[in-house]
Design a protein around this motif. Structure first.
Motif, PDB file in Angstrom:
ATOM      1  N   LEU A 103      13.901  15.466   3.612  1.00 26.87           N
ATOM      2  CA  LEU A 103      12.569  15.226   3.059  1.00 26.87           C
ATOM      3  C   LEU A 103      12.520  13.844   2.410  1.00 26.87           C
ATOM      4  O   LEU A 103      13.478  13.415   1.769  1.00 26.87           O
ATOM      5  CB  LEU A 103      12.222  16.281   2.007  1.00 26.87           C
ATOM      6  CG  LEU A 103      12.093  17.714   2.501  1.00 26.87           C
ATOM      7  CD1 LEU A 103      11.977  18.685   1.324  1.00 26.87           C
ATOM      8  CD2 LEU A 103      10.883  17.874   3.428  1.00 26.87           C
ATOM      9  N   GLN A 104      11.390  13.169   2.581  1.00 29.05           N
ATOM     10  CA  GLN A 104      11.196  11.858   1.962  1.00 29.05           C
ATOM     11  C   GLN A 104       9.846  11.858   1.259  1.00 29.05           C
ATOM     12  O   GLN A 104       8.860  12.320   1.825  1.00 29.05           O
ATOM     13  CB  GLN A 104      11.188  10.784   3.063  1.00 29.05           C
ATOM     14  CG  GLN A 104      10.947   9.376   2.545  1.00 29.05           C
ATOM     15  CD  GLN A 104      10.645   8.388   3.665  1.00 29.05           C
ATOM     16  OE1 GLN A 104       9.609   8.460   4.319  1.00 29.05           O
ATOM     17  NE2 GLN A 104      11.560   7.453   3.896  1.00 29.05           N
ATOM     18  N   THR A 105       9.829  11.374   0.012  1.00 29.16           N
ATOM     19  CA  THR A 105       8.547  11.296  -0.701  1.00 29.16           C
ATOM     20  C   THR A 105       8.139   9.834  -0.857  1.00 29.16           C
ATOM     21  O   THR A 105       8.952   8.991  -1.248  1.00 29.16           O
ATOM     22  CB  THR A 105       8.654  11.964  -2.088  1.00 29.16           C
ATOM     23  OG1 THR A 105       9.099  13.303  -1.909  1.00 29.16           O
ATOM     24  CG2 THR A 105       7.296  11.987  -2.789  1.00 29.16           C
ATOM     25  N   ILE A 106       6.876   9.555  -0.527  1.00 29.83           N
ATOM     26  CA  ILE A 106       6.351   8.201  -0.663  1.00 29.83           C
ATOM     27  C   ILE A 106       5.068   8.239  -1.488  1.00 29.83           C
ATOM     28  O   ILE A 106       4.439   9.290  -1.624  1.00 29.83           O
ATOM     29  CB  ILE A 106       6.060   7.561   0.721  1.00 29.83           C
ATOM     30  CG1 ILE A 106       5.157   8.465   1.577  1.00 29.83           C
ATOM     31  CG2 ILE A 106       7.363   7.269   1.469  1.00 29.83           C
ATOM     32  CD1 ILE A 106       4.726   7.848   2.892  1.00 29.83           C
ATOM     33  N   ALA A 107       4.708   7.087  -2.065  1.00 32.71           N
ATOM     34  CA  ALA A 107       3.466   6.974  -2.836  1.00 32.71           C
ATOM     35  C   ALA A 107       2.529   6.040  -2.087  1.00 32.71           C
ATOM     36  O   ALA A 107       2.947   4.955  -1.662  1.00 32.71           O
ATOM     37  CB  ALA A 107       3.765   6.431  -4.226  1.00 32.71           C
ATOM     38  N   LEU A 108       1.299   6.472  -1.911  1.00 30.75           N
ATOM     39  CA  LEU A 108       0.334   5.680  -1.141  1.00 30.75           C
ATOM     40  C   LEU A 108      -0.860   5.307  -2.009  1.00 30.75           C
ATOM     41  O   LEU A 108      -1.288   6.096  -2.856  1.00 30.75           O
ATOM     42  CB  LEU A 108      -0.180   6.493   0.061  1.00 30.75           C
ATOM     43  CG  LEU A 108       0.855   7.142   0.975  1.00 30.75           C
ATOM     44  CD1 LEU A 108       0.139   7.961   2.056  1.00 30.75           C
ATOM     45  CD2 LEU A 108       1.738   6.075   1.622  1.00 30.75           C
ATOM     46  N   LYS A 122      -2.545   7.252  -7.240  1.00 30.26           N
ATOM     47  CA  LYS A 122      -1.749   7.260  -6.005  1.00 30.26           C
ATOM     48  C   LYS A 122      -1.670   8.666  -5.418  1.00 30.26           C
ATOM     49  O   LYS A 122      -1.831   9.657  -6.126  1.00 30.26           O
ATOM     50  CB  LYS A 122      -0.316   6.792  -6.300  1.00 30.26           C
ATOM     51  CG  LYS A 122      -0.197   5.346  -6.757  1.00 30.26           C
ATOM     52  CD  LYS A 122       0.096   4.424  -5.586  1.00 30.26           C
ATOM     53  CE  LYS A 122       0.078   2.953  -5.965  1.00 30.26           C
ATOM     54  NZ  LYS A 122       1.252   2.561  -6.748  1.00 30.26           N
ATOM     55  N   GLU A 128       4.915   2.945  -1.092  1.00 31.18           N
ATOM     56  CA  GLU A 128       6.268   2.717  -1.605  1.00 31.18           C
ATOM     57  C   GLU A 128       7.084   3.998  -1.557  1.00 31.18           C
ATOM     58  O   GLU A 128       6.559   5.105  -1.606  1.00 31.18           O
ATOM     59  CB  GLU A 128       6.241   2.121  -3.014  1.00 31.18           C
ATOM     60  CG  GLU A 128       5.656   3.039  -4.050  1.00 31.18           C
ATOM     61  CD  GLU A 128       5.405   2.317  -5.384  1.00 31.18           C
ATOM     62  OE1 GLU A 128       6.203   1.450  -5.761  1.00 31.18           O
ATOM     63  OE2 GLU A 128       4.408   2.662  -6.034  1.00 31.18           O
ATOM     64  N   HIS A 187       0.983  11.118  -3.618  1.00 33.55           N
ATOM     65  CA  HIS A 187       2.391  11.329  -3.282  1.00 33.55           C
ATOM     66  C   HIS A 187       2.482  12.279  -2.096  1.00 33.55           C
ATOM     67  O   HIS A 187       1.916  13.362  -2.126  1.00 33.55           O
ATOM     68  CB  HIS A 187       3.166  11.889  -4.479  1.00 33.55           C
ATOM     69  CG  HIS A 187       3.511  10.834  -5.489  1.00 33.55           C
ATOM     70  ND1 HIS A 187       4.670  10.852  -6.225  1.00 33.55           N
ATOM     71  CD2 HIS A 187       2.842   9.709  -5.852  1.00 33.55           C
ATOM     72  CE1 HIS A 187       4.711   9.780  -7.005  1.00 33.55           C
ATOM     73  NE2 HIS A 187       3.605   9.078  -6.819  1.00 33.55           N
ATOM     74  N   THR A 195       2.828  10.580   7.075  1.00 32.55           N
ATOM     75  CA  THR A 195       2.884  11.460   8.244  1.00 32.55           C
ATOM     76  C   THR A 195       3.837  12.634   8.004  1.00 32.55           C
ATOM     77  O   THR A 195       4.757  12.546   7.202  1.00 32.55           O
ATOM     78  CB  THR A 195       3.372  10.674   9.480  1.00 32.55           C
ATOM     79  OG1 THR A 195       4.579   9.998   9.147  1.00 32.55           O
ATOM     80  CG2 THR A 195       2.337   9.665   9.921  1.00 32.55           C
ATOM     81  N   ARG A 254       7.402  14.036   3.085  1.00 29.39           N
ATOM     82  CA  ARG A 254       7.392  14.034   4.554  1.00 29.39           C
ATOM     83  C   ARG A 254       8.619  14.745   5.108  1.00 29.39           C
ATOM     84  O   ARG A 254       9.720  14.575   4.606  1.00 29.39           O
ATOM     85  CB  ARG A 254       7.391  12.579   5.061  1.00 29.39           C
ATOM     86  CG  ARG A 254       6.328  11.694   4.436  1.00 29.39           C
ATOM     87  CD  ARG A 254       6.461  10.255   4.960  1.00 29.39           C
ATOM     88  NE  ARG A 254       6.481  10.264   6.402  1.00 29.39           N
ATOM     89  CZ  ARG A 254       7.414   9.662   7.154  1.00 29.39           C
ATOM     90  NH1 ARG A 254       8.379   8.993   6.598  1.00 29.39           N
ATOM     91  NH2 ARG A 254       7.351   9.724   8.470  1.00 29.39           N
ATOM     92  N   ILE A 258       0.812  -1.217   0.000  1.00 35.17           N
ATOM     93  CA  ILE A 258       0.000   0.000   0.000  1.00 35.17           C
ATOM     94  C   ILE A 258       0.846   1.267   0.000  1.00 35.17           C
ATOM     95  O   ILE A 258       0.340   2.364  -0.187  1.00 35.17           O
ATOM     96  CB  ILE A 258      -0.983   0.018   1.203  1.00 35.17           C
ATOM     97  CG1 ILE A 258      -0.257  -0.302   2.509  1.00 35.17           C
ATOM     98  CG2 ILE A 258      -2.117  -0.981   0.974  1.00 35.17           C
ATOM     99  CD1 ILE A 258      -1.160  -0.312   3.749  1.00 35.17           C
ATOM    100  N   GLN A 292      -0.107   5.358   5.496  1.00 35.00           N
ATOM    101  CA  GLN A 292      -0.043   6.657   6.162  1.00 35.00           C
ATOM    102  C   GLN A 292       1.080   7.505   5.598  1.00 35.00           C
ATOM    103  O   GLN A 292       2.165   7.009   5.311  1.00 35.00           O
ATOM    104  CB  GLN A 292       0.160   6.450   7.669  1.00 35.00           C
ATOM    105  CG  GLN A 292       1.495   5.804   8.034  1.00 35.00           C
ATOM    106  CD  GLN A 292       1.532   5.340   9.484  1.00 35.00           C
ATOM    107  OE1 GLN A 292       0.609   4.696   9.987  1.00 35.00           O
ATOM    108  NE2 GLN A 292       2.612   5.697  10.173  1.00 35.00           N
TER     109      GLN A 292
END
Ligand SMILES: Cc1cc2nc3c(=O)[nH]c(=O)nc-3n(C[C@H](O)[C@H](O)[C@H](O)COP(=O)(O)OP(=O)(O)OC[C@H]3O[C@@H](n4cnc5c(N)ncnc54)[C@H](O)[C@@H]3O)c2cc1C
Ligand SMILES: Nc1ncnc2c1ncn2[C@@H]1O[C@H](COP(=O)(O)O)[C@@H](O)[C@H]1O
Lengths: 309, 249
Positions: free
Chosen positions: B163-168, B152, A176, B154, B141, B157, A174, B139
């Motif tokens: 900084l960190q980018t995630i795909a949910l 998705k 990545e 993006h 956060t 965070r 869910i 999540q």
């Protein structure tokens, strides 16, 4: 009592806060294990094995753990949770991310950001930006805790725990990782530094941080922090924010330059051993917590300070 | 998309709380109360998504005393469409808040929940993560940027190293950090309009959630007080004191 401490690390380096979390675990007492979940992180497992008081290191290595994403991390911790009475992690952005996820699945109320252990079920934690300290007793059978590293002593690094390789748990598909922009700096890390010098809104630009703050920091071997105002204005990156909702530091010496001293900022630095404030407004609230206050224009005082060091 | 925004009524961030002399709690009598600042950022983000056309409906929800209506009306004035107040006079811990919000999610089926990363009273920083866990959702956060990319979400965070980018996948929970946006002030006409927007009142028992505290507060005390020190006259004086008096240089 068996305690699992979840390590905070960068795959090659274990954080100081992890060792301090082990100190907090020692205060609870019992068998202490450390979980290192990462990718190519065997060096970290080795470092964790040296923390005094640790009986065993569990090492799970998989690409899915490289960036510590909450969903796979929580699955892994949950797969081990049955064997432990207490699950603890440093209250950094990793622990704050996955630990509440673990707590909710275990139907447990997380005890966030503890600063003292009174007994196996009673802890102190700051509330209202540190303007009050609550002593709370948990009635949950299993405890999920995050720990404020600055409140605990670093343990000795003379241990020799065994390292056990464990398998990965499920990877929920869910979330990545996409990318990261990590701040690169040769200066010490904010949270481990003996001296921290922070700049506020008064710096007025990123260039002025370069010109007035960094040279002094480099002479002192200090880490550099900032107020929210300086971060919001884009003078410095977000990971330099010190405060209630940023990083908490407690160095030997904290120098606040052009920072007014709002309660949210004080929450992140008022446990420093010695505080110096440089501000041109003698009424600035920062002077109420400063051991040494210098009422001066920073643009004159900082070059002088650089020369005097 | 449909977005749910939980908002908490908390002490105003400008107020410095005092501990009660009997150490039972902090004193909130006659203290100014406001919407949790991170929740204002959450409302703003949801409203901007609506204005951009990615979102059709924004629902604000609060768990708290009757007075929490003020904060819900503020959310409505900022642009939320309707509100739900789950009324209780008890202190509700994050775990119970998350359970109640999970029930609301089951009923409303939002695609996204945007909420604060931290309530500035309990400083727990856990409710959003707990809600995501209870729902089995991903999540994002401490968000400083949120964009929809295909199906998705993006999320960038703010993490300790940068900084960190995630795909949910959606549905998901996002918790806000300070740099996500700058919340608007509600205009007077919008404040008037908000009075007519629907505000449903519920109780925890309507959702079958029993409010049980897992943490017992044994006492609340003042932190060790720092005394103001001295003013030094010059930079030279400062360096001398730091070397010879404080011994930190
Ligand atoms: C939910 C929330 C969370 C927050 N979290 C944080 C947090 O984690 N950390 C944080 O820092 N803040 C936080 N804040 C913000 C906080 O309330 C203050 O707004 C912020 O700390 C102010 O930053 P500052 O002191 O740099 O700016 P200001 O308050 O504007 O102060 C600037 C100071 O510089 C002095 N000055 C100006 N020019 C000069 C000069 N030439 N030489 C010397 N001095 C000069 C002025 O006298 C003044 O005292 C938060 C706020 C909220 C609402
Ligand atoms: N009583 C409540 N009502 C509505 N939302 C809440 C409540 N308590 C917490 N929240 C939400 O959860 C976030 C994090 O709170 P906390 O985990 O307590 O720090 C807040 O910013 C709110 O968005």
């Amino acid at each position: 009592m068996t305690i699992l401490v979840i390590a905070e690390h960068s795959n090659d380096h274990l954080s100081d806060a992890t060792a301090k979390t082990v100190s907090a675990a020692t205060k609870i007492g019992g068998d202490i294990h450390v979980l290192v979940a990462g990718s190519g992180a065997s060096a970290v497992a080795g470092q964790a094995a040296k923390i005094a008081g640790v009986a065993k290191v569990l090492h799970a290595d998989d690409d899915h753990y490289a960036k510590q994403l909450a969903e796979p991390m929580a699955e892994l911790i949950l797969s081990l949770a049955g064997d432990y009475d207490v699950l603890m992690a440093p209250a950094g952005t990793d622990g704050k991310n996955y630990m509440p996820r673990v707590a909710a699945k275990l139907d447990v109320m997380q005890i966030s950001d503890i600063i003292a252990v009174e007994s196996a079920d009673t802890f102190q934690r700051p509330i209202y930006a540190g303007n009050a300290i609550a002593t709370v007793q948990s009635s949950d059978a299993k405890k999920v805790i995050t720990v404020r590293g600055t409140a605990f002593e670093a343990p000795a690094m003379d241990g020799s725990a065994s390292v056990e390789t464990i398998g990965a748990a499920d990877f929920p598909s869910i979330s990545e990782f996409v990318k990261e922009e990590l701040t690169k700096s040769d200066r010490p890390e904010l949270q481990g530094a003996k001296i921290v010098i922070s700049g506020g809104r008064a710096l007025a630009s990123g260039e002025n941080f370069e010109k007035y703050i960094y040279p002094v920091a480099d002479k002192l071997g200090a880490a550099v922090g900032a107020s929210r105002a300086a971060v919001d204005a884009g003078y410095v990156p977000n990971d330099m924010q010190v405060g209630q909702t940023g990083k908490v530091v407690a160095p030997e010496l904290y120098i606040a330059v052009g920072i007014s001293g709002a309660i949210q900022h004080l929450a992140g630095m008022k446990d420093s051993k010695v505080i110096v404030a440089i501000n041109k407004d003698e009424e600035a609230p920062i002077f109420q917590v400063a051991d040494y206050g210098l009422v001066a224009d920073l643009f004159e005082a900082m070059p002088e300070l650089e020369k005097a060091l | 998309m449909k977005v749910l925004v939980p908002v908490k009524r908390v002490i105003d961030y400008n107020v410095k709380v005092r501990v009660k002399p009997d150490q039972s709690d902090v004193d909130l009598a006659n203290v100014k109360m406001s919407m949790n600042p991170f929740d204002e950022i959450a409302v703003e983000e949801a409203v901007r998504m609506k204005e951009a056309g990615t979102v059709e409906e924004v629902i604000a929800v609060s768990i708290g005393p009757e007075k929490a209506q003020d904060q819900l009306r503020q959310a409505l004035a900022m642009g939320a469409d309707r509100a739900i107040l789950i009324e209780t006079t008890e202190t509700v811990e994050p775990l119970s808040v998350a359970k109640l919000l999970a029930k609301v999610c089951e009923e409303e089926n939002p695609d996204l929940v945007v909420m604060g990363k931290q309530a500035i009273d309990d400083d727990c920083n856990q409710t959003g993560q707990m809600l995501a866990a209870l729902m089995g959702w991903p999540q994002g956060t401490f968000a400083s940027a949120v964009t929809k990319e295909g199906d998705k979400l993006h999320v960038t965070r703010e993490v300790d190293g940068g900084l960190q980018t995630i795909a949910l996948t959606l549905p998901a929970v996002v918790t806000t950090d300070l740099r996500l946006n700058e919340p608007r002030y509600a205009s007077l006409p919008n404040i008037m309009k908000a009075k007519k927007k629907p505000l449903d009142k519920k109780s925890p028992s309507d959702y079958g959630v029993e409010i049980i505290a897992r943490l017992k507060t044994l006492k609340v005390t003042e932190p060790p007080k720092r005394e103001a020190g001295i003013k030094v006259e010059s930079v030279a004086d400062l360096v001398e004191k730091l070397k010879n008096e404080a011994g930190v240089l």
